[in-house]
Scaffold this active site. Structure first.
Site, PDB file in Angstrom:
ATOM      1  N   SER A  36       0.833  -1.207   0.000  1.00 36.91           N
ATOM      2  CA  SER A  36       0.000   0.000   0.000  1.00 36.91           C
ATOM      3  C   SER A  36       0.868   1.256   0.000  1.00 36.91           C
ATOM      4  CB  SER A  36      -0.938  -0.003   1.218  1.00 36.91           C
ATOM      5  OG  SER A  36      -0.202  -0.180   2.413  1.00 36.91           O
TER       6      SER A  36
ATOM      7  N   GLU B 109     -19.558  21.254 -15.851  1.00 32.65           N
ATOM      8  CA  GLU B 109     -19.803  19.887 -16.337  1.00 32.65           C
ATOM      9  C   GLU B 109     -18.862  18.891 -15.674  1.00 32.65           C
ATOM     10  OE1 GLU B 109     -20.579  19.853 -20.874  1.00 32.65           O
ATOM     11  OE2 GLU B 109     -19.429  21.647 -20.454  1.00 32.65           O
TER      12      GLU B 109
ATOM     13  N   ASN C 193     -18.109  27.133 -23.440  1.00 34.69           N
ATOM     14  CA  ASN C 193     -18.713  25.972 -22.786  1.00 34.69           C
ATOM     15  C   ASN C 193     -18.466  25.965 -21.277  1.00 34.69           C
ATOM     16  OD1 ASN C 193     -19.685  24.892 -25.229  1.00 34.69           O
ATOM     17  ND2 ASN C 193     -17.674  24.000 -25.677  1.00 34.69           N
TER      18      ASN C 193
ATOM     19  N   ASN D 268      -2.080  -2.530  13.306  1.00 30.29           N
ATOM     20  CA  ASN D 268      -3.539  -2.388  13.277  1.00 30.29           C
ATOM     21  C   ASN D 268      -4.015  -1.134  13.996  1.00 30.29           C
ATOM     22  OD1 ASN D 268      -3.448  -4.752  11.902  1.00 30.29           O
ATOM     23  ND2 ASN D 268      -4.218  -6.036  13.574  1.00 30.29           N
TER      24      ASN D 268
ATOM     25  N   LYS E 218      -8.196   3.291   1.934  1.00 26.03           N
ATOM     26  CA  LYS E 218      -7.494   4.569   1.768  1.00 26.03           C
ATOM     27  C   LYS E 218      -7.651   5.213   0.408  1.00 26.03           C
ATOM     28  CE  LYS E 218      -4.482   2.852   5.097  1.00 26.03           C
ATOM     29  NZ  LYS E 218      -5.210   1.572   4.862  1.00 26.03           N
TER      30      LYS E 218
ATOM     31  N   THR F 113     -40.463  24.122 -10.691  1.00 26.50           N
ATOM     32  CA  THR F 113     -40.648  22.740 -10.248  1.00 26.50           C
ATOM     33  C   THR F 113     -40.734  21.950 -11.544  1.00 26.50           C
ATOM     34  OG1 THR F 113     -43.051  22.937 -10.229  1.00 26.50           O
ATOM     35  CG2 THR F 113     -41.939  23.392  -8.151  1.00 26.50           C
ATOM     36  N   HIS F 114     -40.206  20.754 -11.561  1.00 24.89           N
ATOM     37  CA  HIS F 114     -40.152  19.947 -12.791  1.00 24.89           C
ATOM     38  C   HIS F 114     -39.394  20.676 -13.904  1.00 24.89           C
ATOM     39  CE1 HIS F 114     -43.562  17.637 -10.981  1.00 24.89           C
ATOM     40  NE2 HIS F 114     -43.901  18.843 -10.572  1.00 24.89           N
TER      41      HIS F 114
ATOM     42  N   GLN G 173      -7.353  -2.397   4.049  1.00 24.39           N
ATOM     43  CA  GLN G 173      -6.330  -1.574   3.405  1.00 24.39           C
ATOM     44  C   GLN G 173      -6.910  -0.849   2.172  1.00 24.39           C
ATOM     45  OE1 GLN G 173      -2.113  -2.749   3.262  1.00 24.39           O
ATOM     46  NE2 GLN G 173      -2.422  -3.134   1.090  1.00 24.39           N
TER      47      GLN G 173
ATOM     48  N   TYR H  77      -9.591  -6.718  12.523  1.00 22.11           N
ATOM     49  CA  TYR H  77      -8.932  -6.242  11.309  1.00 22.11           C
ATOM     50  C   TYR H  77      -8.827  -7.346  10.267  1.00 22.11           C
ATOM     51  CZ  TYR H  77      -5.402  -4.369   8.135  1.00 22.11           C
ATOM     52  OH  TYR H  77      -4.744  -3.943   7.016  1.00 22.11           O
TER      53      TYR H  77
HETATM   54  N1  ARG Z   1      -1.168  -1.289   5.321  1.00 24.15           N
HETATM   55  C1  ARG Z   1      -2.108  -1.803   6.242  1.00 24.15           C
HETATM   56  C2  ARG Z   1      -3.462  -1.134   6.048  1.00 24.15           C
HETATM   57  O1  ARG Z   1      -3.530  -0.186   5.384  1.00 24.15           O
HETATM   58  C3  ARG Z   1      -1.650  -1.551   7.642  1.00 24.15           C
HETATM   59  C4  ARG Z   1      -2.166  -2.508   8.638  1.00 24.15           C
HETATM   60  C5  ARG Z   1      -1.583  -3.831   8.388  1.00 24.15           C
HETATM   61  N2  ARG Z   1      -1.856  -4.726   9.459  1.00 24.15           N
HETATM   62  C6  ARG Z   1      -1.681  -6.016   9.297  1.00 24.15           C
HETATM   63  N3  ARG Z   1      -1.929  -6.762  10.304  1.00 24.15           N
HETATM   64  N4  ARG Z   1      -1.272  -6.520   8.177  1.00 24.15           N
HETATM   65  O2  ARG Z   1      -4.474  -1.588   6.514  1.00 24.15           O
END
Ligand code: ARG
Length: 459
Positions: free
Chosen positions: A24, A291, A286, A111, A326, A156-157, A323, A318
């Site tokens: 990640s 848009e 435009n 975690n 994000k 309206t509409h 992951q 977890y």
């Molecule tokens: N890169 C992981 C995430 O974004 C971090 C946590 C990883 N924890 C684990 N037990 N592998 O979630």
């Protein structure tokens, strides 16, 4: 070779494709500042609790500052073998300070580390969203103040309904945005609990002080349940949900701008700054920014659904699925901030075409309700009957190809004999908007009162 952080029981390193799926670092490097802040708070607390020597804590503190400045100077090499930002920071720290770096992870897991990093990041985005929304509210308010009594059609509409004022329409968005802002404030308040110290999932046997780390990181308190702490992503979902609702509002105004700036409406002139030309049609201007916002804002709703989909099937606590939170949140936050900034620019720069607004307001039998109300008020007709009489007059005007005020008194009386000359007083658009003085209504008196309230609140 096996991973230096967790590879004790492994004989070989991961398959290259496994590494690609697993890493990640490509995106979570955006959490570097939060990760370092969390580690600093953690190390300071470990030393204060006698879990780490003050000497080691000091080495960690300085080392983390070095890592921070390396990253900020663009001198930090992010490598896929490091998996994520947590391991990248820690392994660089250990390169710099040696042994002490290896002690940082005492009483902590990735975690709770990722949970605290991400909360800090999302919390900051709530603040940014609140600021961005406030700026946009100010832009709408300025427009409202400029044209508190400019008359335009209300729809309206997307069909002409009743005349309204420009100020009233602008203030409608101020109200929506105020609710959006309060949703981010609420979400922020709820997410402001610190998960650090939950460790992997069950807490830790070390005598840590979670209240101290919570305080150091600006949280109101530590979270109360370690299992919940590492498996909760509600805070991200609340951010996404609040963002989705706000995005929906921005997108509706983007749609209005597209319509209003068209040659058929000519309600507003958009600034050159937010429009583009055509490579073949020289006359074109435009509304691309509007848009693009209308389109881009949908990504936020997509991200919301995506994260719900990730989370809905996960048993506590977890799972690595998480992951995937994000990229969705990063993209949604970026899109929201861009949307707010662009919309603030467009709203500030747009110019209402006041005469066109007024002309449009007077067409389409927009004062038919005023006529029906007159029949009720002056002749004592039941509203349903007044509605029918007015509808007949509208049909008559449509056939004749004119608007209601252009019907003669005789024509009106042919539909209802009680109608008098003074009915014409209520058929004008000024009368129509001025008469709608009910609280929250469109009359300039009401609109000015609301503008004054908002000017106070946003001062
Ligand atoms: N890169 C992981 C995430 O974004 C971090 C946590 C990883 N924890 C684990 N037990 N592998 O979630």
């Amino acid at each position: 070779s096996a991973n230096a952080m967790w590879g004790g029981r492994f004989q070989t390193g991961p398959d290259a494709i496994m590494q690609a799926i697993n890493a990640s670092i490509g995106f979570d490097q955006r959490l570097y500042a939060q990760d370092i802040a969390g580690s600093r708070a953690h190390a300071a607390m470990l030393a204060a609790q006698g879990i780490l020597s003050h000497k080691d804590a000091e080495a960690i503190r300085e080392g983390l500052l070095t890592v921070l400045s390396e990253i900020e100077a663009g001198k930090f090499a992010f490598r896929v073998e490091q998996e994520d930002i947590h391991m990248a920071v820690e392994s660089r720290l250990t390169e710099i300070v040696g042994e002490a770096g290896k002690r940082l992870h005492t009483a902590r897991s990735r975690n709770d580390q990722v949970a605290v990093d991400f909360r800090l990041w999302v919390r900051a985005q709530c603040d940014a969203a609140i600021d961005g929304i406030t700026a946009l509210m100010r832009a709408f308010l300025k427009q409202a103040d400029l044209g508190a009594d400019w008359i335009m059609p209300g729809f309206t509409h997307l069909q002409t309904a009743q005349p309204v004022t420009w100020g009233h329409h602008m203030l409608a968005y101020v109200e929506m945005l105020a609710r959006d802002r309060s949703r981010f404030e609420d979400a922020r308040r709820r997410m402001n609990e610190c998960p650090l110290g939950a460790a992997a999932l069950a807490g830790t046997s070390f005598p840590i002080d979670r209240h101290a780390t919570a305080k150091a990181l600006g949280f109101d308190r530590p979270t109360a349940n370690s299992l919940d702490s590492v498996s909760d992503r509600d805070f991200a979902l609340e951010f996404l949900s609040a963002s989705s609702i706000c995005a929906m509002h921005l997108s509706r105004f983007a749609e209005e701008l597209v319509i209003w700036s068209s040659a058929q409406f000519r309600f507003v002139r958009l600034s050159d700054k937010w429009t583009t030309g055509s490579s073949i049609m020289p006359q074109k201007k435009n509304p691309d920014a509007a848009e693009l916002l209308r389109a881009k804002l949908g990504r936020i709703m997509g991200a919301t659904v995506a994260l719900f989909t990730v989370m809905k099937g996960l048993a506590l606590t977890y799972s690595k699925d998480m992951q995937e939170d994000k990229e969705q949140v990063f993209d949604a936050a970026d899109t929201l901030m861009l949307g707010l900034a662009a919309m603030t620019g467009m709203v500030s720069d747009m110019e209402a075409q006041v005469a066109n607004l007024r002309a449009a307001a007077a067409s389409g039998f927009s004062t038919a309700t005023d006529l029906a109300d007159w029949l009720v008020r002056e002749l004592g007709l039941p509203f349903r009957e007044a509605h029918h009489v007015t509808g007949t007059l509208v049909g008559m005007a449509e056939k004749k190809g004119c608007d209601l005020p252009e019907l003669t008194l005789a024509e009106m009386q042919s539909v209802h004999s009680g109608i008098r000359q003074d009915v014409f007083d209520v058929l004008g658009v000024e009368n129509s908007v001025n008469s709608r003085r009910s609280y929250g209504g469109t009359s300039p008196v009401q609109v000015r009162a609301q503008i004054a309230l908002w000017q106070d609140r946003l001062a």
